[in-house]
Write a protein that holds these residues in place. Structure first.
Motif, mmCIF file in Angstrom:
data_model
loop_
_atom_site.group_PDB
_atom_site.id
_atom_site.type_symbol
_atom_site.label_atom_id
_atom_site.label_comp_id
_atom_site.label_asym_id
_atom_site.label_seq_id
_atom_site.Cartn_x
_atom_site.Cartn_y
_atom_site.Cartn_z
ATOM 1 N N LEU A 12 0.539 -1.180 0.034
ATOM 2 C CA LEU A 12 0.132 0.226 0.353
ATOM 3 C C LEU A 12 1.178 0.992 -0.283
ATOM 4 O O LEU A 12 1.513 1.513 0.869
ATOM 5 N N GLU A 14 1.405 4.883 0.490
ATOM 6 C CA GLU A 14 0.243 5.935 1.179
ATOM 7 C C GLU A 14 1.232 7.266 0.992
ATOM 8 O O GLU A 14 2.363 7.649 0.805
ATOM 9 N N LEU A 37 -4.202 -2.813 -9.697
ATOM 10 C CA LEU A 37 -3.228 -1.434 -8.848
ATOM 11 C C LEU A 37 -4.589 -0.347 -9.127
ATOM 12 O O LEU A 37 -5.747 0.046 -9.753
ATOM 13 N N VAL A 38 -4.590 -0.537 -7.564
ATOM 14 C CA VAL A 38 -5.385 0.192 -6.730
ATOM 15 C C VAL A 38 -5.968 1.692 -6.485
ATOM 16 O O VAL A 38 -5.284 1.488 -5.018
ATOM 17 N N PRO A 39 -5.790 2.767 -6.749
ATOM 18 C CA PRO A 39 -6.391 4.098 -6.278
ATOM 19 C C PRO A 39 -6.368 3.740 -5.928
ATOM 20 O O PRO A 39 -8.098 3.759 -6.401
ATOM 21 N N ALA A 40 -6.998 4.535 -4.683
ATOM 22 C CA ALA A 40 -7.481 4.968 -3.783
ATOM 23 C C ALA A 40 -7.508 6.946 -3.200
ATOM 24 O O ALA A 40 -6.680 7.480 -4.484
ATOM 25 N N ALA A 41 -8.200 7.274 -1.914
ATOM 26 C CA ALA A 41 -7.755 8.716 -1.892
ATOM 27 C C ALA A 41 -6.352 9.241 -1.369
ATOM 28 O O ALA A 41 -6.537 10.500 -1.917
ATOM 29 N N THR A 43 -3.726 6.615 -0.569
ATOM 30 C CA THR A 43 -3.624 5.051 -1.210
ATOM 31 C C THR A 43 -3.236 4.967 -2.862
ATOM 32 O O THR A 43 -4.417 5.398 -3.750
ATOM 33 N N LEU A 45 -3.100 0.669 -4.055
ATOM 34 C CA LEU A 45 -2.838 -0.781 -3.548
ATOM 35 C C LEU A 45 -2.099 -1.413 -4.766
ATOM 36 O O LEU A 45 -2.346 -1.146 -6.073
ATOM 37 N N CYS A 112 -11.906 4.339 -8.269
ATOM 38 C CA CYS A 112 -13.540 3.552 -8.440
ATOM 39 C C CYS A 112 -14.009 2.580 -7.121
ATOM 40 O O CYS A 112 -12.487 2.272 -6.281
ATOM 41 N N GLY A 113 -14.460 2.446 -6.614
ATOM 42 C CA GLY A 113 -15.714 1.170 -5.153
ATOM 43 C C GLY A 113 -16.219 1.702 -5.081
ATOM 44 O O GLY A 113 -16.841 2.187 -5.657
ATOM 45 N N PRO A 186 -10.144 4.711 -13.378
ATOM 46 C CA PRO A 186 -9.167 5.637 -12.241
ATOM 47 C C PRO A 186 -8.200 6.559 -14.411
ATOM 48 O O PRO A 186 -7.971 6.603 -14.836
ATOM 49 N N ALA B 25 -10.321 -4.224 -9.709
ATOM 50 C CA ALA B 25 -10.124 -4.465 -8.547
ATOM 51 C C ALA B 25 -10.112 -2.299 -9.012
ATOM 52 O O ALA B 25 -10.950 -1.621 -7.934
ATOM 53 N N HIS B 26 -9.721 -1.969 -10.004
ATOM 54 C CA HIS B 26 -9.535 -0.519 -10.091
ATOM 55 C C HIS B 26 -10.836 -0.185 -10.798
ATOM 56 O O HIS B 26 -11.159 1.143 -10.623
ATOM 57 N N LEU B 27 -11.455 -0.721 -11.222
ATOM 58 C CA LEU B 27 -13.089 -0.509 -11.450
ATOM 59 C C LEU B 27 -14.281 -1.026 -10.347
ATOM 60 O O LEU B 27 -15.318 -0.986 -10.638
ATOM 61 N N GLY B 28 -13.512 -1.181 -9.119
ATOM 62 C CA GLY B 28 -14.749 -1.287 -8.126
ATOM 63 C C GLY B 28 -15.052 -3.172 -8.189
ATOM 64 O O GLY B 28 -15.894 -3.549 -7.868
ATOM 65 N N PRO B 224 -9.681 7.544 5.247
ATOM 66 C CA PRO B 224 -10.193 7.340 4.080
ATOM 67 C C PRO B 224 -10.063 6.073 2.831
ATOM 68 O O PRO B 224 -8.792 5.872 3.083
ATOM 69 N N SER B 225 -11.026 5.712 2.603
ATOM 70 C CA SER B 225 -11.073 5.357 1.651
ATOM 71 C C SER B 225 -9.428 3.919 0.745
ATOM 72 O O SER B 225 -9.740 4.743 0.410
ATOM 73 N N GLU B 226 -9.332 3.056 1.046
ATOM 74 C CA GLU B 226 -8.449 2.407 0.400
ATOM 75 C C GLU B 226 -8.687 0.598 -0.388
ATOM 76 O O GLU B 226 -9.435 0.884 0.196
ATOM 77 N N GLY B 227 -7.395 0.916 -1.554
ATOM 78 C CA GLY B 227 -7.630 -0.716 -1.257
ATOM 79 C C GLY B 227 -7.522 -1.690 -0.794
ATOM 80 O O GLY B 227 -7.066 -1.870 0.344
ATOM 81 N N THR B 250 -13.790 -3.879 -2.583
ATOM 82 C CA THR B 250 -12.004 -4.025 -3.400
ATOM 83 C C THR B 250 -11.850 -2.251 -2.415
ATOM 84 O O THR B 250 -10.374 -2.445 -2.385
ATOM 85 N N THR B 251 -13.024 -2.111 -1.987
ATOM 86 C CA THR B 251 -11.998 -0.459 -1.095
ATOM 87 C C THR B 251 -12.615 -0.212 0.154
ATOM 88 O O THR B 251 -14.284 -1.369 0.338
#
Lengths: 195, 283
Positions: A12, A14, A37-41, A43, A45, A112-113, A186, B25-28, B224-227, B250-251
């Motif tokens: 992760l 950060e 590859l999961v972008p979030a607010a 972070t 992953l 996305c999530g 994303p 996962a990046h698409l949820g 904050p929401s994370e993977g 996924t998050t």
């Protein structure tokens, strides 16, 4: 930037802002052996073969995200949401001005999530950055367009939700049978137009 | 002529599953797939299928089907009673079903999930590269209902007799855990995990194994929401951990104290409510 271990085959990453998230995502995008590859607010992953990840992160310029393949998507909206007046009142403007502000901005899918195809869009004008509803709705109809904090988004399907709803779209946001199932990914650029 | 099986009775829950749809996962989109992939791939191998073929995942067994065509089947997972036309047969080995034969699967003695592979594999439509049913987001085939008819693909040549021992789900399991990414939200996460003891709650499902027991002391607040990855041990404010299984979101915004090692996740996926769970954390 802080690297946090996430199981045996994921990290992760950060960072401090959505811009930095975008920069990290761009730097890792397309590396060999990456499964997710999961972008979030705050972070990103990254899961899979981590061999090249640390190296790729060494040289990242966090101040701006290099362009990756991004699409431009236009979403037609009927601005008749149940919270349109509340949003206008909170912003001390008219509902028509809410529509004007919302359609004038260019948005980017930060991540996305929540549900498949639900894209968190940044670029919301400051006047429209408003809190969630005090009490979430048990059912938000599919296609609803809402705002919450720094984000705006369209609900791909009916779910519970606490965002302030300003409109709705007829467009399909997620179709698992389609070749490209999610309308938004994303990095995509998004504009809203009046339907 | 098409090869088909007809479901007479689904039992508590029957789902089409293959090895899932990672990479979205990046698409949820959750990874989904068999909760006990080891048992599914084993069943596939026994009937001559590719390991990636789709089979059925049965919660507490209870399925009955009629073969509309001659086919080879294998039932894996925990030990379970299997009957062909009412006559006792064996699990964990290839079984031949002549046309119109009825296959009945009982309730496993231990564990939760039984897997059934059929020669040729189940050819439900793929969505995002997988035939798995994802119960969280409704992607993939619907959960099976009585009287459903399933199409099968072309079988491979039989690969000979083979028998494997059934899986035994114990009353107590100890699962290795890699600490992080948010173990710093917990005071001495390693000790808390190592000394705690939990039981699997009956609110567990394919989204997560919900555990009840030792309260994990954590900081207040949310991230904050994370993977999130499969195996993540999320800890909500009440301190009762949830281990994410294949249909997990996924998050998420609750801190993850550690991640269960992949090879041991299936034991959690097979753990019945009431099973004791202990963690073996490492840095």
């Amino acid at each position: 930037m802080l690297l946090r271990r996430c199981g045996t085959d994921a990290l992760l990453v950060e960072v401090d802002s959505l811009t930095e998230v975008a920069a990290v995502r761009a730097a890792l995008h397309g590396l060999p052996g990456i499964e997710e590859l999961v972008p979030a607010a705050r972070t990103v992953l990254v899961k899979g073969s981590l061999q090249h990840v640390r190296e790729a992160l060494k040289d990242v310029d966090l101040t701006h995200a290099p362009a990756t393949e991004s699409r431009e998507v236009t979403i037609p909206i009927t601005y008749d949401g149940p919270d349109l007046d509340l949003v206008a009142e909170t912003a001390k403007i008219s509902p028509a001005e809410v529509v004007e502000l919302h359609t004038a901005a260019t948005y980017e899918v930060a991540f996305c999530g929540f549900a498949p195809g639900f894209g968190y869009l940044t670029g919301l004008p400051p006047q429209l950055q408003q809190p969630r509803l005090d009490s979430p709705r048990t059912k938000v109809p599919a296609g609803s367009v809402g705002i919450a904090g720094e984000f705006t988004a369209a609900y791909p399907r009916a779910t519970p939700g606490g965002w302030r709803l300003i409109g709705r779209t007829e467009i399909t946001l997620f179709d698992p049978k389609a070749e490209t199932p999610a309308l938004l990914a994303p990095g995509d650029q998004v504009r809203f137009v009046v339907a | 002529m098409s090869r088909r099986i007809r479901i007479l009775r689904t039992g508590p829950q029957a789902l089409v599953q293959d090895l899932g749809r990672p990479g979205h996962a990046h698409l949820g989109v959750p990874p989904s797939g068999a909760v006990d992939p080891h048992s599914l791939t084993l069943a596939n191998r026994l009937v001559g299928n590719d390991e990636t073929a789709a089979g059925l995942e049965l919660l507490l067994g209870g399925l009955e089907l009629a073969a509309e065509t001659s086919c080879t089947v294998a039932v894996t997972g925990p030990a379970v009673e299997v009957r062909i036309n009412g006559k006792l047969a064996d699990s964990h080995q290839p079984l031949h079903l002549p046309p119109n034969a009825t296959l009945t699967i009982g309730t496993p003695q231990t564990g939760l999930r039984t897997y059934l592979a059929v020669s040729g594999g189940i050819t439900a439509a793929e969505e995002l590269g997988s035939r798995s049913t994802d119960l969280l987001s409704g992607i993939g085939p619907d959960p099976l209902r009585d009287k459903d008819v399933l199409d099968l693909g072309a079988p491979n040549a039989a690969n000979g007799a083979d028998v494997v021992p059934p899986f035994h789900a114990p009353d107590t399991i100890t699962v290795p855990v890699t600490l992080g990414p948010r173990d710093d939200w917990f005071e001495d996460a390693e000790t808390q995990l190592r000394q705690g003891s939990w039981t699997v709650s009956d609110r567990s499902n394919r989204v997560g194994a919900r555990l009840r027991g030792t309260v994990l002391n954590r900081r207040d607040g949310e991230i904050p929401s994370e993977g999130m990855i499969t195996g993540a041990i999320q800890v909500p404010p009440d301190g009762q951990p949830v281990v994410f299984l294949n249909d997990h979101p996924t998050t998420g915004g609750y801190p993850v104290i550690g991640v269960v090692d992949r090879a041991h996740l299936r034991f959690l996926g097979q753990a019945r409510p009431g099973t004791t769970v202990r963690f073996l954390p490492r840095q």
